[in-house]
Design a protein around this motif. Sequence first.
Motif, PDB file in Angstrom:
ATOM      1  N   GLU A 142       0.856  -1.184   0.000  1.00 30.54           N
ATOM      2  CA  GLU A 142       0.000   0.000   0.000  1.00 30.54           C
ATOM      3  C   GLU A 142       0.887   1.228   0.000  1.00 30.54           C
ATOM      4  N   SER A 143       0.561   2.205  -0.826  1.00 33.46           N
ATOM      5  CA  SER A 143       1.379   3.406  -0.893  1.00 33.46           C
ATOM      6  C   SER A 143       1.199   4.245   0.364  1.00 33.46           C
ATOM      7  N   PRO A 144       2.178   5.081   0.707  1.00 31.02           N
ATOM      8  CA  PRO A 144       2.038   5.936   1.889  1.00 31.02           C
ATOM      9  C   PRO A 144       0.788   6.811   1.847  1.00 31.02           C
ATOM     10  N   GLY A 145       0.474   7.357   0.676  1.00 29.04           N
ATOM     11  CA  GLY A 145      -0.698   8.216   0.562  1.00 29.04           C
ATOM     12  C   GLY A 145      -1.988   7.470   0.825  1.00 29.04           C
ATOM     13  N   SER A 146      -2.118   6.265   0.274  1.00 30.78           N
ATOM     14  CA  SER A 146      -3.322   5.460   0.504  1.00 30.78           C
ATOM     15  C   SER A 146      -3.453   5.097   1.975  1.00 30.78           C
ATOM     16  N   TRP A 147      -2.319   4.746   2.597  1.00 26.24           N
ATOM     17  CA  TRP A 147      -2.367   4.377   4.014  1.00 26.24           C
ATOM     18  C   TRP A 147      -2.813   5.566   4.857  1.00 26.24           C
ATOM     19  N   LEU A 148      -2.280   6.744   4.599  1.00 29.77           N
ATOM     20  CA  LEU A 148      -2.679   7.936   5.345  1.00 29.77           C
ATOM     21  C   LEU A 148      -4.166   8.215   5.172  1.00 29.77           C
ATOM     22  N   LEU A 149      -4.639   8.125   3.940  1.00 29.12           N
ATOM     23  CA  LEU A 149      -6.043   8.426   3.660  1.00 29.12           C
ATOM     24  C   LEU A 149      -6.974   7.472   4.393  1.00 29.12           C
ATOM     25  N   ASN A 150      -6.558   6.213   4.523  1.00 33.08           N
ATOM     26  CA  ASN A 150      -7.409   5.197   5.139  1.00 33.08           C
ATOM     27  C   ASN A 150      -7.263   5.102   6.652  1.00 33.08           C
ATOM     28  N   ASN A 151      -6.188   5.678   7.209  1.00 34.61           N
ATOM     29  CA  ASN A 151      -5.907   5.437   8.628  1.00 34.61           C
ATOM     30  C   ASN A 151      -5.711   6.689   9.482  1.00 34.61           C
ATOM     31  N   VAL A 152      -5.480   7.828   8.858  1.00 38.12           N
ATOM     32  CA  VAL A 152      -5.179   9.032   9.637  1.00 38.12           C
ATOM     33  C   VAL A 152      -6.189  10.130   9.296  1.00 38.12           C
ATOM     34  N   PRO A 153      -7.155  10.381  10.157  1.00 36.74           N
ATOM     35  CA  PRO A 153      -8.142  11.434   9.889  1.00 36.74           C
ATOM     36  C   PRO A 153      -7.492  12.814   9.934  1.00 36.74           C
ATOM     37  N   PHE A 154      -8.003  13.734   9.123  1.00 37.91           N
ATOM     38  CA  PHE A 154      -7.498  15.102   9.136  1.00 37.91           C
ATOM     39  C   PHE A 154      -8.668  16.056   9.325  1.00 37.91           C
ATOM     40  N   SER A 155      -8.385  17.220   9.862  1.00 35.78           N
ATOM     41  CA  SER A 155      -9.437  18.189  10.154  1.00 35.78           C
ATOM     42  C   SER A 155      -9.482  19.331   9.151  1.00 35.78           C
ATOM     43  N   GLU A 156      -8.393  19.503   8.389  1.00 35.50           N
ATOM     44  CA  GLU A 156      -8.336  20.598   7.421  1.00 35.50           C
ATOM     45  C   GLU A 156      -7.357  20.244   6.320  1.00 35.50           C
ATOM     46  N   GLY A 157      -7.664  20.706   5.099  1.00 34.27           N
ATOM     47  CA  GLY A 157      -6.769  20.455   3.972  1.00 34.27           C
ATOM     48  C   GLY A 157      -6.677  21.658   3.070  1.00 34.27           C
ATOM     49  N   GLU A 158      -5.624  21.684   2.258  1.00 33.71           N
ATOM     50  CA  GLU A 158      -5.389  22.804   1.346  1.00 33.71           C
ATOM     51  C   GLU A 158      -4.802  22.282   0.047  1.00 33.71           C
ATOM     52  N   HIS A 159      -5.348  22.746  -1.080  1.00 35.33           N
ATOM     53  CA  HIS A 159      -4.809  22.435  -2.396  1.00 35.33           C
ATOM     54  C   HIS A 159      -4.263  23.714  -3.030  1.00 35.33           C
ATOM     55  N   SER A 160      -3.101  23.605  -3.663  1.00 37.85           N
ATOM     56  CA  SER A 160      -2.553  24.690  -4.463  1.00 37.85           C
ATOM     57  C   SER A 160      -2.183  24.108  -5.820  1.00 37.85           C
ATOM     58  N   ILE A 161      -2.726  24.688  -6.891  1.00 40.57           N
ATOM     59  CA  ILE A 161      -2.586  24.100  -8.226  1.00 40.57           C
ATOM     60  C   ILE A 161      -1.939  25.092  -9.178  1.00 40.57           C
ATOM     61  N   ARG A 162      -1.001  24.587  -9.978  1.00 42.48           N
ATOM     62  CA  ARG A 162      -0.416  25.433 -11.017  1.00 42.48           C
ATOM     63  C   ARG A 162      -0.029  24.573 -12.217  1.00 42.48           C
ATOM     64  N   ALA A 163       0.097  25.232 -13.357  1.00 48.99           N
ATOM     65  CA  ALA A 163       0.526  24.558 -14.580  1.00 48.99           C
ATOM     66  C   ALA A 163       2.035  24.698 -14.714  1.00 48.99           C
ATOM     67  N   ILE A 164       2.697  23.618 -15.117  1.00 45.45           N
ATOM     68  CA  ILE A 164       4.133  23.647 -15.345  1.00 45.45           C
ATOM     69  C   ILE A 164       4.443  22.939 -16.662  1.00 45.45           C
ATOM     70  N   SER A 165       5.645  23.165 -17.186  1.00 44.35           N
ATOM     71  CA  SER A 165       6.104  22.464 -18.377  1.00 44.35           C
ATOM     72  C   SER A 165       7.132  21.420 -17.957  1.00 44.35           C
ATOM     73  N   ALA A 166       7.099  20.288 -18.589  1.00 42.28           N
ATOM     74  CA  ALA A 166       8.001  19.193 -18.234  1.00 42.28           C
ATOM     75  C   ALA A 166       9.420  19.506 -18.694  1.00 42.28           C
ATOM     76  N   ASP A 167      10.349  19.598 -17.720  1.00 44.77           N
ATOM     77  CA  ASP A 167      11.750  19.727 -18.087  1.00 44.77           C
ATOM     78  C   ASP A 167      12.262  18.355 -18.526  1.00 44.77           C
ATOM     79  N   PRO A 168      13.497  18.257 -19.003  1.00 50.32           N
ATOM     80  CA  PRO A 168      13.974  16.958 -19.512  1.00 50.32           C
ATOM     81  C   PRO A 168      13.863  15.824 -18.496  1.00 50.32           C
ATOM     82  N   ILE A 169      14.163  16.107 -17.212  1.00 52.68           N
ATOM     83  CA  ILE A 169      14.104  15.053 -16.195  1.00 52.68           C
ATOM     84  C   ILE A 169      12.663  14.625 -15.954  1.00 52.68           C
ATOM     85  N   LEU A 170      11.761  15.600 -15.782  1.00 57.72           N
ATOM     86  CA  LEU A 170      10.361  15.272 -15.548  1.00 57.72           C
ATOM     87  C   LEU A 170       9.746  14.571 -16.753  1.00 57.72           C
TER      88      LEU A 170
END
Length: 256
Positions: free
Chosen positions: A177-205
């Motif tokens: 199980e991935s860390p994110g899935s485990w957190l979502l299923n086992n650790v309740p949270f009281s507040e969350g925040e999303h920040s979204i932006r567009a980026i261009s893929a550099d050679p590594i990405l």
Amino acid sequence: MTEFEEATTMADRAESNSTSPLYVEIQRDIEAKIMTGEWGPGTRIPSELELLQTYGCSRMTVNKALSSLAAAGMITRKRRAGSYVAPPRLDEPLMQIQDIRTEVLATDRAYRFEITERSLRKVVDGIDARHVGVPVGTRLQLFEVMHYADNLPFTMETRQINIDAVPEMEHMDFKNESPGSWLLNNVPFSEGEHSIRAISADPILARRLQVIENAACISIARRTWRMDKLITFVRLVYPGDRHRFVVRFSPGSSLS
């Protein structure tokens, strides 16, 4: 001239006049037929053999084009049954946290994840502390995780977890199980925040996400808290043509 003979001519012309790989041109030809409605949901995509004969290319090139379309949710691929135009893809509600595994499986694609890096660090200066959102001296468990849909990268995850808030994370192996899935299923949270932006893929990405260089990508930074203590700070990078987010609201509601 048949439809696919026309496509071959288009591909040959594009290959001679464009620096785009041939698999990208094949992908765009199929995308155009789907987006214009010429091929509706449930329409069978020509087989790999038909496509390689049409475009005069290798099976690997055709497979890469079809895999990209499947990862974008535009087609579904079933062993021995072939490929079909997929039903309209599900939007991800922006005001919720979606489990990536569930999201991939909902589009009838195989899911797997790979932890590419894991380390433990301590926040040692104020700038770093403000960026993450924790006090100086906080111990953070770092993960880099690649999530796959049908063996094509779906999203790249870079996650920092506050060990003071979730101490058991430090010694878990996360083989199934991935860390994110485990957190979502086992650790309740009281507040969350999303920040979204567009980026261009550099050679590594671009190499890691298997997209062309400078391809549009969506970068989502997310923090969750329990009471006033940060649980996790995660950044998810999606190829821009493989994801869409939606926010539903009503008159009088406020968005911030």
